[in-house]
Design a protein around this motif. Sequence first.
Motif, PDB file in Angstrom:
ATOM      1  N   ASN A  21       0.784  -1.032  -0.046  1.00  0.00           N
ATOM      2  CA  ASN A  21      -0.256  -0.050  -0.082  1.00  0.00           C
ATOM      3  C   ASN A  21       0.545   1.789  -0.127  1.00  0.00           C
ATOM      4  O   ASN A  21       0.019   1.907  -0.226  1.00  0.00           O
ATOM      5  CB  ASN A  21      -0.898  -0.015   0.871  1.00  0.00           C
ATOM      6  CG  ASN A  21      -2.011  -0.516   1.479  1.00  0.00           C
ATOM      7  OD1 ASN A  21      -2.037  -1.839  -0.035  1.00  0.00           O
ATOM      8  ND2 ASN A  21      -2.745  -1.636   2.313  1.00  0.00           N
ATOM      9  N   GLN A  51      -3.236   7.314   2.445  1.00  0.00           N
ATOM     10  CA  GLN A  51      -4.000   7.393   1.440  1.00  0.00           C
ATOM     11  C   GLN A  51      -5.128   8.847   2.225  1.00  0.00           C
ATOM     12  O   GLN A  51      -5.012   9.130   1.895  1.00  0.00           O
ATOM     13  CB  GLN A  51      -5.028   6.907   1.173  1.00  0.00           C
ATOM     14  CG  GLN A  51      -5.501   6.746  -0.660  1.00  0.00           C
ATOM     15  CD  GLN A  51      -5.379   6.283  -1.243  1.00  0.00           C
ATOM     16  OE1 GLN A  51      -5.937   4.922  -0.506  1.00  0.00           O
ATOM     17  NE2 GLN A  51      -6.190   6.492  -2.575  1.00  0.00           N
ATOM     18  N   LYS A 275     -10.786   4.115  -3.642  1.00  0.00           N
ATOM     19  CA  LYS A 275     -10.512   2.584  -4.935  1.00  0.00           C
ATOM     20  C   LYS A 275     -10.264   2.726  -5.990  1.00  0.00           C
ATOM     21  O   LYS A 275      -9.932   2.198  -6.624  1.00  0.00           O
ATOM     22  CB  LYS A 275     -11.682   2.123  -4.920  1.00  0.00           C
ATOM     23  CG  LYS A 275     -12.226   0.665  -6.186  1.00  0.00           C
ATOM     24  CD  LYS A 275     -13.286   0.175  -5.765  1.00  0.00           C
ATOM     25  CE  LYS A 275     -13.504  -1.488  -6.207  1.00  0.00           C
ATOM     26  NZ  LYS A 275     -14.741  -1.968  -6.076  1.00  0.00           N
ATOM     27  N   PRO A 278      -5.896   4.834  -6.433  1.00  0.00           N
ATOM     28  CA  PRO A 278      -5.040   4.144  -5.690  1.00  0.00           C
ATOM     29  C   PRO A 278      -4.307   4.873  -4.734  1.00  0.00           C
ATOM     30  O   PRO A 278      -2.793   5.004  -3.969  1.00  0.00           O
ATOM     31  CB  PRO A 278      -5.005   2.668  -6.019  1.00  0.00           C
ATOM     32  CG  PRO A 278      -5.355   2.786  -7.260  1.00  0.00           C
ATOM     33  CD  PRO A 278      -6.584   3.852  -7.208  1.00  0.00           C
TER      34      PRO A 278
END
Length: 388
Positions: A21, A51, A275, A278
């Motif tokens: 990630n 994020q 989503k 990303p």
Amino acid sequence: DNYLDLLAKYETENIFEKKENILDVCVKQIEIENYQGIKKISISKIPIDTQWIFFTGENGYGKTSILQAIAIAFFGNKDNGQILDKKEKIKYLIEYKNFNRTRVNTNKNWADKQLFLQFDNFAVYGASRLNKNVRPFNNSKTYSLFNSYSELFDIEDKLIRWEKDEIQKVFFESAKNILLQLMSPHIKDIIVERSGSTETLKYEEFENSDLKEFHELASGYKSIIAMVGDMLIRLSEKQATITNFNQLFGIVVIDEFDLHLHPKWQRSLVIKLTKIFPKIQFIVSTHSPIPLLGAPKNSVVLKVDRNKIDGITAKIFDIDISVLTPNSLLTSPIFGFDDINSNEIDIRDVETADRYETIQNNKILRKKLNILKQNDEVFFKDLIAKNK
């Protein structure tokens, strides 16, 4: 060598939870001094797989000031000729990851100016984000955050241009698909309608077969189309080789994220943006706990406070927001509600179930139990009377 020595002075270690990630571009630390009500704020050890960074706090406590200071740290004190800090007293340091390099922008010392590099893969949105124009009167990246009125780049004009060009049609399809995903299930299709020399972008809503123009849509839809459309234009211009806009990267700052949005949208928009994009890090302020309910597990949440002695402050809370309900979020230190019950109700009557459906089922069950109780009382009264 001097540049590397300066960089080593400020560079911090990379922290992350999941290697898969890790973002290509993200903020690692922020320091702000002497800006508006900010005396000194230091935010460090931000994981590079984060994020979402949320700033919460009451009205007038300084959330916008912090976002403005972050923008200045990325751009310096001028953006397209506009002076951002008119008093020119701000001191800042922002460390960010830019692919396999660490970058530091700071003006804390004279020699530090050698480190500064304006960051281009960046988009900023203030509370005014419903207005769009083919040629905005001021197209600087930061204008809407520092001014009460602004115009964003017109994604509708871009979509029409892309759609009729065979080479650029791939951009049309990518942008259209993203907008439809964001507004699903309420918007079914986006169509270019032509009549003679007139070209108009129209929207087909699920519950209504009539096609609508932008100005006829609800403010929530318009806000998403205008802001995300502007973001697609700004980031894609700097990333010209990317035809699939889901792969755009950068940092996006949004003030008052919850503005114009129904609570369902506040949550779902965070989930969808996470989503769909990303590779983008979002730094946002919000008055509402609902966007946090849609945030990924490793999001960073800071509560903004203000007092005469310390000025504006921002504190990170080590709270796993992914496991909290709206009530527990509101009563957590992040929002600080002492009491979330109605002032006009007896505490004994308060429903404690998390879902409204459960509350309704409990009411039906209690009603049935009361009927059974009443029937039993009548039965036993009759039984006693017969036995006398």
